[in-house]
Structures are given as C-alpha cells and as structure tokens.
Design an enzyme around this catalytic site. Structure first.
Site, PDB file in Angstrom:
ATOM      1  N   LYS A 116       0.608  -1.060  -0.052  1.00 52.15           N
ATOM      2  CA  LYS A 116      -0.025   0.162   0.022  1.00 52.15           C
ATOM      3  C   LYS A 116       0.775   1.118   0.203  1.00 52.15           C
ATOM      4  O   LYS A 116       0.545   2.274  -0.595  1.00 52.15           O
ATOM      5  CB  LYS A 116      -0.918   0.000   1.338  1.00 52.15           C
ATOM      6  N   GLY A 165      -9.411  -6.142   5.591  1.00 53.50           N
ATOM      7  CA  GLY A 165      -9.924  -5.670   6.645  1.00 53.50           C
ATOM      8  C   GLY A 165      -8.894  -6.109   8.090  1.00 53.50           C
ATOM      9  O   GLY A 165      -9.247  -5.046   8.968  1.00 53.50           O
ATOM     10  N   GLU A 200      -2.633   7.425   7.600  1.00 52.13           N
ATOM     11  CA  GLU A 200      -3.456   8.423   6.803  1.00 52.13           C
ATOM     12  C   GLU A 200      -4.323   9.078   7.637  1.00 52.13           C
ATOM     13  O   GLU A 200      -4.930   8.603   8.650  1.00 52.13           O
ATOM     14  CB  GLU A 200      -3.976   7.567   5.667  1.00 52.13           C
ATOM     15  N   LYS A 201      -4.920  10.223   6.902  1.00 55.15           N
ATOM     16  CA  LYS A 201      -5.906  11.095   7.593  1.00 55.15           C
ATOM     17  C   LYS A 201      -7.085  10.190   7.701  1.00 55.15           C
ATOM     18  O   LYS A 201      -7.598   9.604   6.430  1.00 55.15           O
ATOM     19  CB  LYS A 201      -6.171  12.565   6.903  1.00 55.15           C
ATOM     20  N   HIS A 208     -17.368   4.008  -0.254  1.00 59.80           N
ATOM     21  CA  HIS A 208     -16.334   3.242  -0.985  1.00 59.80           C
ATOM     22  C   HIS A 208     -16.802   2.943  -2.407  1.00 59.80           C
ATOM     23  O   HIS A 208     -17.646   2.180  -2.699  1.00 59.80           O
ATOM     24  CB  HIS A 208     -16.163   1.916   0.061  1.00 59.80           C
ATOM     25  N   ARG A 292      -6.149  -8.254  -9.542  1.00 59.10           N
ATOM     26  CA  ARG A 292      -6.695  -9.611  -9.617  1.00 59.10           C
ATOM     27  C   ARG A 292      -8.269  -9.588 -10.232  1.00 59.10           C
ATOM     28  O   ARG A 292      -8.618  -8.363 -10.132  1.00 59.10           O
ATOM     29  CB  ARG A 292      -6.620 -10.614  -8.356  1.00 59.10           C
ATOM     30  N   VAL A 295     -14.000 -10.910  -6.297  1.00 61.87           N
ATOM     31  CA  VAL A 295     -15.278 -11.917  -5.868  1.00 61.87           C
ATOM     32  C   VAL A 295     -16.465 -11.085  -6.563  1.00 61.87           C
ATOM     33  O   VAL A 295     -17.771 -11.805  -7.418  1.00 61.87           O
ATOM     34  CB  VAL A 295     -15.472 -12.050  -4.588  1.00 61.87           C
TER      35      VAL A 295
END
Length: 325
Positions: A116, A165, A200-201, A208, A292, A295
């Site tokens: 990330k 998560g 991160e803030k 999302h 990738r 789902v």
C-alpha cells in the site's frame, strides 16, 4: 490460443473459469486438494490433479506442487482465480520462468500495487489523488503519535501489506494512536508476515467506490462502470451496487480517468479493480488497487454483458481488447 489451462483454485471461481475456457475451446485441468476430490469443478474439468492435503498451505498455496502439476499435464497457462496465489508476484514470476503464462498482471504490476505504501507513492507520481498521510513507513509509536498530532485526529493506522480488513486501526487521540500502532503491527505480522505500517488522515463517513478495469498487452485499458461497496461489516463488503447511486457524470468521468491512469502507470494487463474513498464534499482519494479478478466481478458482468473471465484469458493470450463503445 492456449490449448490447456490449469486452474489453481476451487469452488465458484474454478467453475467460472471452466465455463469461460470451454466457450473458447480451451481444455482445463483443475488442481485440487484431497478435500475437494469430489467437488463440482473436479467433475466438470477435462482433467484433474491432486496437489496436496486439505490445508491450503500444503495444496492451493503450495507453489512447487502446482508448478509440478502444470508441467506434468503440459499446460500453456495457469489461472489463479482470486485469493490464494492470485496476487503473488513470486508465483507469477515462477510461472514465467517455467514457460507457463500466468493469467493475470505482470510480477512488476503486482509488486507495484501489492504494497500500500508503494502504491500510494506510485499514484502520487502520476497525479492521482491520495489520502493525506505519512511520507513512507513509521518506525515506532512515538513517530506515529507525533505525525498524527501534526495532521490532526482522527487518523487511520494501516498495515502496508494489509487487506481484507486486517491491519487497520482508527485513532482519535494520542493514546489510541500509540495503542493502535502496536496492535496494528501485531495483527499484520500474524496475518501477512509483514508488520510495516503507515498513517493516513481518517476520512469520516466515506463512500467506498471501485472501478473495474481490464487491460491488454497493447496498451489499451477499459474502465467499466463503477460499483459501490460502502455497506460493510468489519471492513468486509456486504452489498455491491452498480452503478454507484447519486454520482454525477462529471465525478464518474474523473474517477474513471484516475483508475485509467493507475493502470497505465504500471502497464497493467488483465482484470483489476481500483478502489477510492469518496467524501461528503465530492472529493475522492485512491485507496488501493486489487491486481486480480474480484469476488464481485459478476456485478459488472451482469450490467455490461462483458465476460471479464473470458477476456482475462484472451488478453493473457495476447489478443487486443475491443474498442469501447
């Protein structure tokens, strides 16, 4: 065109790949554990080969066994599906070294987006909006607390190798920041074998939004209609809706362009998804790219009529994408 493809996965996605391959006239080999020897993919594939006992570490994550199976059956390519080895750059590299096509992005593309912190730096370099935060990784809780105080709370402490998560903590004050730093590192170490973290803030009450895309080896990238997955539990998506409701065409175009720039920056080939956070002011920020098939890919297929799995195979075989209508 490939003559034979090995499927290094199980369940729904293995069935989906069998269907796509069959429509293209490609034979399939399902690599399976002993627990799945009577599963539907094993029954429907042209061939099946056992790669180990039920624990995934000894079967679906066992790279030597999978490559041995692929070599023994004379396949041209391996489709990893999603999960397991789908985003493993080392596996993609080893497939290439064995003269087998990995149906997915290049090892470089996987590495560029798999971490990330690296992904954020890459996106900043091409001008894609990112959430304000630390410039690089944080060495200790003191550095985390100092930066968080300077940025202003709340902040999100994130594992660089996180996903699903795991490796996420929200802090609203100095104490929570120090505690969150330690627990985030511990969880990330257990889950991913990598305890590096950054800050991160924290964007409060965000939406999302994700953009499905597909790229070919000729430089063409097709961004598809957006999907919204804001309804989640413990950072796990529960509901997908497409197109995302309440978005203006201008905002939709900007996000699509940003997703396109993400893919082009790393010469992306195959199916992938760029994920953004959208705040209440209509500003959006790059969150991550899944290198990738996801789902939730059937949501896009249902509303566009575009067979993503079939085209994954085609672009891996070197065919160009059709011009977007």
């Amino acid at each position: 065109m490939f003559d034979k493809v090995l499927i290094a996965n199980r369940g729904e996605i293995a069935l989906r790949i069998i269907r796509a391959a069959r429509e293209l006239g490609i034979k399939t080999v399902v690599a399976h554990s002993t627990a799945d020897e009577k599963s539907l993919p094993v029954l429907l594939a042209d061939e099946a080969i056992c790669i180990g006992p039920p624990p995934s570490g000894q079967s679906y994550l066992n790279i030597p066994n999978i490559l041995a199976a692929a070599t023994s059956r004379g396949v041209d390519a391996i489709h990893p599906g999603y999960g397991f080895l789908a985003e493993n750059d080392r596996f993609a590299e080893m497939c290439r070294d064995h003269g087998i096509t990995f149906i997915g992005p290049s090892p470089h593309a996987i590495r560029s987006m798999g971490d990330k912190s690296t992904a954020k730096t890459t996106m900043q370099a091409v001008g894609v909006p990112t959430v304000p935060g630390s410039e690089g990784l944080l060495p200790n809780p003191e550095a985390a607390a100092e930066l968080a105080a300077a940025m202003g709370y709340p902040v999100m402490i994130k594992a660089s190798a996180g996903g699903g998560g795991k490796g996420l903590r929200v802090a609203y004050d100095d104490v929570q920041c120090r505690e969150g730093y330690a627990s985030c590192r511990n969880e990330a170490k257990r889950a991913f074998g990598d305890d590096r973290v950054f800050i991160e803030k924290f964007v409060e009450d965000p939406r999302h939004i994700e953009i499905q895309l597909l790229g070919d080896a000729h430089g063409t990238v097709l961004p598809f209609v957006d999907r919204e997955c804001s309804i989640q539990r413990r950072h796990q998506k529960i509901i997908e809706e497409a197109p995302a409701p309440g978005m203006s065409q201008s905002l939709r175009d900007k996000m699509g362009t940003a997703a396109l720039e993400c893919a082009q920056a790393i010469n992306y080939v195959g199916a992938g998804t760029v994920e953004f956070l959208l705040d209440a002011n209509g500003d959006f920020y790059f969150m991550e790219m899944n290198t990738r098939l996801q789902v939730e890919h059937p949501v896009t297929e249902m509303i566009t009529g575009f067979d993503l799995v079939e085209w994954q195979i085609l672009v891996a075989n070197g065919l160009p994408l059709p011009v977007q209508q």
